[in-house]
Design an enzyme around this catalytic site. Structure first.
Site, PDB file in Angstrom:
ATOM      1  N   HIS A 108      -2.281  -1.613  13.188  1.00 55.51           N
ATOM      2  CA  HIS A 108      -2.704  -2.270  14.310  1.00 55.51           C
ATOM      3  C   HIS A 108      -2.310  -2.021  15.589  1.00 55.51           C
ATOM      4  O   HIS A 108      -2.950  -2.365  16.529  1.00 55.51           O
ATOM      5  CB  HIS A 108      -2.543  -3.927  14.038  1.00 55.51           C
ATOM      6  CG  HIS A 108      -0.798  -4.324  14.593  1.00 55.51           C
ATOM      7  ND1 HIS A 108      -0.122  -4.506  13.337  1.00 55.51           N
ATOM      8  CD2 HIS A 108      -0.336  -4.485  15.471  1.00 55.51           C
ATOM      9  CE1 HIS A 108       1.076  -4.811  13.816  1.00 55.51           C
ATOM     10  NE2 HIS A 108       1.018  -4.747  15.021  1.00 55.51           N
ATOM     11  N   ASP A 139      -1.499  -2.379   6.559  1.00 55.02           N
ATOM     12  CA  ASP A 139      -1.268  -2.218   8.294  1.00 55.02           C
ATOM     13  C   ASP A 139      -0.263  -1.222   8.235  1.00 55.02           C
ATOM     14  O   ASP A 139       0.691  -1.376   9.128  1.00 55.02           O
ATOM     15  CB  ASP A 139      -0.621  -3.657   8.592  1.00 55.02           C
ATOM     16  CG  ASP A 139      -0.752  -3.705  10.104  1.00 55.02           C
ATOM     17  OD1 ASP A 139      -1.500  -2.870  10.461  1.00 55.02           O
ATOM     18  OD2 ASP A 139      -0.022  -4.635  10.580  1.00 55.02           O
ATOM     19  N   GLY A 212       5.656  -5.648  21.085  1.00 56.48           N
ATOM     20  CA  GLY A 212       6.104  -4.208  21.391  1.00 56.48           C
ATOM     21  C   GLY A 212       6.906  -3.502  20.394  1.00 56.48           C
ATOM     22  O   GLY A 212       7.091  -2.426  20.297  1.00 56.48           O
ATOM     23  N   ASN A 213       7.495  -4.298  19.284  1.00 59.01           N
ATOM     24  CA  ASN A 213       8.122  -3.710  18.452  1.00 59.01           C
ATOM     25  C   ASN A 213       7.465  -3.526  17.271  1.00 59.01           C
ATOM     26  O   ASN A 213       7.942  -3.238  16.015  1.00 59.01           O
ATOM     27  CB  ASN A 213       9.462  -4.434  18.013  1.00 59.01           C
ATOM     28  CG  ASN A 213      10.619  -3.786  17.863  1.00 59.01           C
ATOM     29  OD1 ASN A 213      11.125  -3.054  18.482  1.00 59.01           O
ATOM     30  ND2 ASN A 213      10.981  -3.590  16.391  1.00 59.01           N
ATOM     31  N   SER A 214       6.320  -3.530  16.896  1.00 55.82           N
ATOM     32  CA  SER A 214       5.306  -3.079  15.782  1.00 55.82           C
ATOM     33  C   SER A 214       5.487  -2.005  15.527  1.00 55.82           C
ATOM     34  O   SER A 214       5.368  -0.950  16.424  1.00 55.82           O
ATOM     35  CB  SER A 214       3.841  -3.670  15.819  1.00 55.82           C
ATOM     36  OG  SER A 214       3.744  -5.021  15.715  1.00 55.82           O
ATOM     37  N   LEU A 269      -7.916  -3.892 -11.718  1.00 52.48           N
ATOM     38  CA  LEU A 269      -7.867  -4.280 -13.114  1.00 52.48           C
ATOM     39  C   LEU A 269      -9.163  -4.961 -13.592  1.00 52.48           C
ATOM     40  O   LEU A 269      -9.763  -4.899 -14.522  1.00 52.48           O
ATOM     41  CB  LEU A 269      -6.698  -5.406 -13.231  1.00 52.48           C
ATOM     42  CG  LEU A 269      -6.649  -6.044 -14.404  1.00 52.48           C
ATOM     43  CD1 LEU A 269      -6.480  -5.064 -15.729  1.00 52.48           C
ATOM     44  CD2 LEU A 269      -5.508  -7.257 -14.378  1.00 52.48           C
ATOM     45  N   GLY A 270      -9.623  -5.784 -12.480  1.00 53.92           N
ATOM     46  CA  GLY A 270     -10.704  -6.607 -12.706  1.00 53.92           C
ATOM     47  C   GLY A 270     -10.813  -8.271 -12.896  1.00 53.92           C
ATOM     48  O   GLY A 270     -11.697  -8.654 -13.949  1.00 53.92           O
ATOM     49  N   VAL A 271      -9.860  -8.739 -12.461  1.00 49.68           N
ATOM     50  CA  VAL A 271      -9.735 -10.292 -12.770  1.00 49.68           C
ATOM     51  C   VAL A 271      -9.564 -11.006 -11.247  1.00 49.68           C
ATOM     52  O   VAL A 271      -9.042 -10.360 -10.532  1.00 49.68           O
ATOM     53  CB  VAL A 271      -8.612 -10.704 -13.699  1.00 49.68           C
ATOM     54  CG1 VAL A 271      -8.744 -10.302 -15.137  1.00 49.68           C
ATOM     55  CG2 VAL A 271      -7.213 -10.273 -13.135  1.00 49.68           C
TER      56      VAL A 271
END
Length: 473
Positions: A108, A139, A212-214, A269-271
């Protein structure tokens, strides 16, 4: 709707330097119950010296990131900005390869950026950077500096070895104040449902973190990178003692795949799965102390259906490790390499059954948030079909049709007009909906700024609300 405000909406995180004193747990008090002041002062001095040494070692590995981007002409959230001048963002990053100039940050921080500039510690020059790869589901993003000077890279640590209560330092550029260091502890591990990313397993810390710290560093007392600061929980848009960092255990594989492939490959997996509360546990006739997660639907022609999964199976183990949380299980499956077999233990009508599906590469829409992901990103919320188990839990008749709001961005137009997580949407623009394609069809003629009319059910009551259709992202 989640009470967390992720830094996804704040464009960064930061930390303000604090003076820390402590008493050594091993220091025995005298008969009055007091610890010798000289001993306590020495402990505080030693701790301060340790923090200083760690900070001096790690600071050169953390950078400031600034971006420029052209704002859409119809943008409404920045009414005082000339769209032709462009918008901008400020965040942080961590050098992970000194020779090649690779930098790790949050997706982001650099999303939609036209230009990315890097500023190093004690260096006022700005260095151009290019995007090597991004992974919005976690992210994370990897950048590469162009023509970098001599760099120092961070040492990657093992977040799995962290203990709650352990000291950590957070380093970044809060409010543009580069090389800012704060200290705190690991407050909790494996935090999910924060609402920042699809795959969440956050470290929680009380080290001061602000906009600002992301993308900045969270390091342990050995100076090793154990997390990437990403979000805060706040009611004031600033630090309130709760911050979140992506653990290095998750960062490691994502980072490697972004560098080698430019993208991250995940498994399916499909569940459809959901947590088991007391009511479901009673309905399934499970022991009160039985932990696990419920299979609410098996998707046809997937590894799950082909290996014998059934609706109402209770997943209790994955590769001989106990399963207790939906998010952790989902993360482990997704981060397993496609083609690998996994061993999954389930309870079926009270009997233990072991299944060994061979996982396959997943499409974005197969990762547990069914639907049109582009539309979901544009609207700012996720929807899931109503399963039979969810209908029973909500007291809805079997014939009831609709979509449950499972995630919502606090800053989205829909959220600002009152849409909440847990709402059941039955109509969009006066058209019945029971799947994402229904929603997409109902919105195909809607232009940015037009009203979207939604009929929803909340706490058993019908409501009608409207919000403005956002522009494509």
């Amino acid at each position: 709707m989640k009470s967390f405000t992720p830094l996804y909406y704040l464009l960064g995180l930061s930390l303000s330097l604090s003076l820390i004193t402590a008493c050594n747990p091993k220091e025995a008090p005298d008969e009055t119950g007091r610890v010798d002041n000289k001993s306590a002062q020495k402990i505080a001095d030693d701790l301060g010296d340790d923090f200083e040494e760690i900070a001096n070692r790690v600071l050169p590995t953390v950078v400031s990131i600034s971006t420029t981007q052209k704002m859409p002409a119809d943008e409404t959230h920045a009414p005082f900005m000339d769209p032709e001048q462009g918008g901008g963002g400020l965040g942080s990053g961590v050098i992970i390869d000194a020779e090649k100039g690779y930098i790790l940050t949050n997706n982001h921080v650099i999303a939609d950026a036209n230009e990315i500039a890097i500023t190093l510690q004690n260096d006022t020059r700005r260095y151009e950077a290019a995007v090597i790869g991004t992974d919005p589901p976690t992210d994370l993003a990897v950048l590469q500096m162009k023509k970098p000077p001599r760099l120092q890279a961070a040492v990657l640590g093992d977040s799995n070895q962290l203990k709650v209560g352990e000291w950590v330092l957070a380093i970044g550029s809060p409010f543009g104040l580069d090389s800012t260091v704060t200290a705190g502890i690991i407050s909790a591990k494996s935090r999910a449902e924060v609402g920042v990313a699809d795959f969440e397993d956050f470290l929680q810390t009380d080290a001061a973190i602000n906009p600002g710290n992301s993308g900045g560093a969270l390091v342990n007392t050995q100076g090793e990178l154990v997390g990437i600061n990403t979000a805060i929980a706040t009611r004031t848009m600033g630090y309130m003692g709760i911050g979140f960092a992506i653990p290095s255990a998750m960062v490691k594989r994502v980072m490697q795949e972004l560098i080698t492939q430019g993208k991250v490959t995940r498994s399916q997996l499909g569940v459809y799965i959901e947590p088991i509360d007391a009511t479901l546990r009673k309905g399934l006739k499970l022991p009160e102390d039985q932990e696990g997660i419920l299979v609410s639907e098996v998707i046809p022609n997937t590894p799950a259906s082909e290996s014998g999964f059934q609706k109402y199976d209770v997943i209790i183990g994955l590769n001989d490790q106990n399963v207790t949380r939906v998010q952790s299980f989902r993360n482990q499956i997704a981060l397993t390499s496609p083609g690998e077999k996994v061993k999954i233990q389930v309870l079926r009508q009270g009997k233990a059954v072991t299944l060994t599906p061979q996982l396959r590469e997943a499409n974005t829409a197969d990762l547990g948030t069914p639907g049109d992901n582009a539309m979901a990103e544009r609207l700012g919320f996720q929807l899931e079909p109503l399963t039979e188990a969810l209908k029973q839990q909500l007291g809805l008749p079997d014939s009831f049709q609709g979509l449950a709001v499972t995630e919502i961005e606090p800053q989205s137009n829909a959220a600002q007009q009152g849409l909440q997580r847990g709402d059941i949407i039955t109509e969009v623009n006066q058209q019945s909906v029971s799947s994402w394609p229904d929603v997409v069809k109902a919105l195909e003629q809607v232009q940015p700024g037009d009203a979207v009319l939604v009929n929803l059910v909340r706490n058993g009551q019908n409501q009608i609300m409207a919000f403005k259709m956002p522009a494509p992202r």
